[in-house]
Design a protein around this motif. Sequence first.
Motif, short mmCIF file in Angstrom:
data_model
loop_
_atom_site.label_atom_id
_atom_site.label_comp_id
_atom_site.label_asym_id
_atom_site.label_seq_id
_atom_site.Cartn_x
_atom_site.Cartn_y
_atom_site.Cartn_z
N ASN A 184 34.22 45.47 32.02
CA ASN A 184 35.91 44.89 32.53
C ASN A 184 35.91 45.76 30.84
O ASN A 184 35.35 46.09 29.56
N THR A 218 35.94 48.09 34.91
CA THR A 218 36.66 47.67 36.08
C THR A 218 38.10 47.37 35.21
O THR A 218 38.14 47.09 34.26
N GLY A 220 40.58 45.57 36.51
CA GLY A 220 41.98 44.57 37.53
C GLY A 220 42.56 45.31 38.88
O GLY A 220 41.77 45.81 39.31
N PRO A 240 43.02 48.17 46.94
CA PRO A 240 44.54 48.37 47.40
C PRO A 240 45.17 46.97 46.63
O PRO A 240 45.05 45.96 45.52
N ALA A 244 46.78 38.46 44.48
CA ALA A 244 46.59 37.85 44.13
C ALA A 244 46.40 36.85 43.80
O ALA A 244 47.66 36.13 43.23
N THR A 247 41.63 35.48 40.11
CA THR A 247 40.69 36.61 39.77
C THR A 247 39.13 36.15 40.14
O THR A 247 38.56 36.99 39.60
N THR A 248 39.27 34.44 40.01
CA THR A 248 37.56 34.28 40.06
C THR A 248 36.28 35.07 40.35
O THR A 248 36.50 34.75 42.03
N GLY A 251 34.78 40.22 39.09
CA GLY A 251 34.07 40.87 38.71
C GLY A 251 32.39 41.05 39.56
O GLY A 251 31.66 41.85 39.84
N PHE A 254 32.30 42.67 42.70
CA PHE A 254 32.60 44.37 42.71
C PHE A 254 30.96 44.69 42.45
O PHE A 254 31.31 45.64 43.29
N ALA A 276 35.80 48.20 44.87
CA ALA A 276 37.30 48.25 44.10
C ALA A 276 37.96 47.15 46.03
O ALA A 276 38.75 45.91 45.39
N ALA A 280 39.72 43.33 45.75
CA ALA A 280 40.78 42.91 46.08
C ALA A 280 40.80 42.05 46.91
O ALA A 280 41.95 40.67 46.20
N VAL A 283 39.91 38.62 45.01
CA VAL A 283 40.89 37.70 44.67
C VAL A 283 42.45 37.05 45.67
O VAL A 283 43.23 36.43 44.90
#
Length: 301
Positions: A184, A218, A220, A240, A244, A247-248, A251, A254, A276, A280, A283
């Motif tokens: 990231n 990545t 976000g 997309p 959100a 977001t834990t 990554g 992904f 991705a 999405a 999240v």
Amino acid sequence: MYDYDLLVVGSANADLVIGVDRRPGPGETVLGSDLAVHPGGKGANQAVAAARLGARAALLARVGDDGHGRLLLDSQRAAGVDTVGMLVGGAPTGVALITVDPSGDNSIVVSPGANARLTPQDVRAAASLFQASRVVSAQLEIPLETVVETVRSLAFDSRFVLNPSPPGPLPAEVLAACDPLIVNEHEARFLLGASAGPAPEDWARALLLRGPRSVVITLGAAGALVASGSTSSFVRVESPRVDAVDTTGAGDAFTAALAWRLSRGETLTEAAAFAARVGAAAVTRQGAQESFPTAEEVFAR
Ligand code: ATP
């Protein structure tokens, strides 16, 4: 023919979470909410995320001979991960002590525990798992020498994916094996230091010069940037638009999704585009492992 699409070599933690009105200062005690205990750790998260998508996944990790260790074994099995590589004992299970305030800001203390005892010898003893795995992924919540031994243990034509989190210095031998290195913005800036340019394309170009075969950055909600060393091409993949919630683990979802799609023969750009969508989806729900989608949920969006 490989038995496993993905072997994850990494950490397994119990996340102990308490909500607080405000975090305590030095010498202070505050009262918080009931304790919530969740299975976590980047390795355990990646293995669960991959299995939830339908991957044949295995986890090489070490937990303690304690209740948290049993929680981690049970959660991996429940998700369909092969736990033959999960080693027990040597130290208490790794723990993350997490306090969360009403604004969502958290403070975290990590006790690596058994994760710090996952040794190069443990990797060598798992040689048959490596020979049976199409893609191998790792992170940096285990000793660096264990990651080095992971790279040395790869089967002849298997592929290595690294998310260097938490970021730390990487030996050239590890960098050269990454296909891709997934970072990231924070990890990219750490690895590049003052030499980081202004744009993700600059970071990707500079990271490729360090030796990985490919790089994925990545971004976000903005998706990800894919950079292939062999063609020196850069491709942005979109994420997309979603509402959100938490977001834990995005990554980890992904990385697991990308690794799984690579194991199915997709190109790096195709795999990143799918990943991705998985990030999405992750999240839109609370938590880490609880938030990981099935492939049906991803395709239904
Ligand atoms: P974390 O540390 O929170 O697990 P990360 O910082 O390693 O995540 P991110 O870049 O934040 O990684 O997220 C990984 C992927 O998840 C992104 O590339 C994107 O596809 C997806 N994602 C993350 N946040 C969002 C968002 N708000 N909206 C849509 N997709 C998102």
